[in-house]
Design a protein around this motif. Structure first.
Motif, short mmCIF file in Angstrom:
data_model
loop_
_atom_site.label_atom_id
_atom_site.label_comp_id
_atom_site.label_asym_id
_atom_site.label_seq_id
_atom_site.Cartn_x
_atom_site.Cartn_y
_atom_site.Cartn_z
N GLN B 41 0.83 -1.20 0.00
CA GLN B 41 0.00 0.00 0.00
C GLN B 41 0.87 1.26 0.00
O GLN B 41 2.09 1.19 0.00
N LYS B 42 0.22 2.40 0.00
CA LYS B 42 0.96 3.66 -0.08
C LYS B 42 1.55 4.03 1.27
O LYS B 42 1.20 3.50 2.32
N VAL B 43 2.46 4.97 1.23
CA VAL B 43 3.04 5.53 2.44
C VAL B 43 1.99 6.43 3.11
O VAL B 43 1.42 7.30 2.48
N GLU B 44 1.77 6.20 4.41
CA GLU B 44 0.76 6.97 5.14
C GLU B 44 1.42 7.83 6.22
O GLU B 44 2.24 7.34 6.99
N PHE B 45 1.02 9.07 6.27
CA PHE B 45 1.55 9.99 7.26
C PHE B 45 0.99 9.65 8.64
O PHE B 45 -0.21 9.40 8.80
N LEU B 46 1.86 9.64 9.64
CA LEU B 46 1.41 9.43 11.01
C LEU B 46 1.47 10.73 11.81
O LEU B 46 0.48 11.17 12.38
N VAL B 47 2.66 11.32 11.84
CA VAL B 47 2.86 12.46 12.74
C VAL B 47 4.05 13.29 12.29
O VAL B 47 4.99 12.78 11.69
N SER B 48 3.96 14.59 12.57
CA SER B 48 5.11 15.47 12.36
C SER B 48 5.45 16.13 13.68
O SER B 48 4.58 16.34 14.54
N PHE B 49 6.72 16.47 13.85
CA PHE B 49 7.24 16.93 15.14
C PHE B 49 8.21 18.05 14.89
O PHE B 49 9.12 17.93 14.05
N TYR B 50 8.00 19.15 15.61
CA TYR B 50 8.89 20.31 15.45
C TYR B 50 8.97 21.03 16.78
O TYR B 50 7.96 21.18 17.48
N MET B 89 5.67 -1.40 7.62
CA MET B 89 7.00 -0.79 7.62
C MET B 89 6.82 0.62 8.15
O MET B 89 5.94 1.34 7.69
N TYR B 90 7.63 1.00 9.10
CA TYR B 90 7.57 2.34 9.67
C TYR B 90 8.81 3.12 9.25
O TYR B 90 9.93 2.70 9.50
N PHE B 91 8.55 4.24 8.62
CA PHE B 91 9.65 5.09 8.16
C PHE B 91 9.71 6.37 8.97
O PHE B 91 8.70 7.01 9.23
#
Lengths: 112, 116
Positions: B41-50, B89-91
């Motif tokens: 399947q496609k790459v799915e966004f989980l979270v962004s951190f800044y 798979m977690y990137f």
């Protein structure tokens, strides 16, 4: 909001050319192209910024048509190593948060 | 050339167990991301951190998930009670800064999580 990629899949013989399109219903400021080989991480290829510029990476180039809200990836004289899934990503800004919205990908298979 | 690293490369766990996936972003990068990709399947966004806090999280990133930057180099994703459907798979990805239009995200090699 998600960019639309076409075609979904391409099968080529080595040496043939292909074009992969990425279009958006929203105004585009930049398009990021990545290639992912099976079982590996996406690898950045290039960024296209608004202005219709063209960029190149090996024999892979891309264009950005702001009016059409579309970017196209051109693969010329394809090599076996080009096989993989190509993703485009469009940017979205919200405050300090910059995020890429990914297309579903185009699967490219280059056969000998 | 600097790169994003992730450990372990493969994690096998029992359903209900906690897992921590580790990432070391590129050292001068300021934005950090976790994505997941279920096989095929496609790459799915989980979270962004800044700036030491979550900038945005997706619907997938529920209370079972948390992220942390415990020191100046590591960026971790914790899944408190794993479910079968967490197998993926977690990137991890990082980006230098958000201001320059030419910045992009660089991905680590991924951690394959298998929940049994």
């Amino acid at each position: 909001q998600q960019p639309v990629q076409s075609p979904q899949a391409v099968i080529l013989r080595e040496g043939e050319d292909a074009v992969i399109n990425c279009s958006s219903s929203k105004a585009l400021y930049s398009v990021h192209w990545y290639r992912q080989k099976h079982g590996e991480a996406p690898v950045f290829l290039m960024i296209l910024l608004k202005g219709g510029e063209q960029k190149g990476h090996e024999k892979i180039s891309a264009s950005f048509n702001e009016k059409k809200q579309q970017s196209s990836l051109y693969l010329t004289a394809s090599q076996l190593s080009y096989s993989g899934t190509y993703f485009c990503g469009t940017e979205r800004w919200a405050g300090n948060n910059r995020k890429l919205i990914w297309g579903l990908g185009t699967s490219l298979a280059v056969n000998p | 050339e600097p790169e994003v690293t992730q450990t372990p490369s493969h994690q096998v766990t029992q359903m209900g167990q906690e897992v921590i996936l580790r990432c070391v972003p590129i050292s001068n990068h300021l934005y950090f991301y976790w994505y997941r990709q279920i096989l095929g399947q496609k790459v799915e966004f989980l979270v962004s951190f800044y700036n030491n806090e979550i900038s945005e999280k997706s619907e997938i990133f529920d209370d079972q998930f948390s992220v942390e930057r415990p020191d100046g180099s590591n960026f971790t994703l914790k899944i408190r009670s794993t479910k079968l459907e967490d197998s993926a798979m977690y990137f991890c990805a990082s980006m230098r800064e958000g201001g320059a239009r030419t910045d992009t995200q660089y991905f680590g090699p991924g951690t394959r999580l298998t929940v049994l």
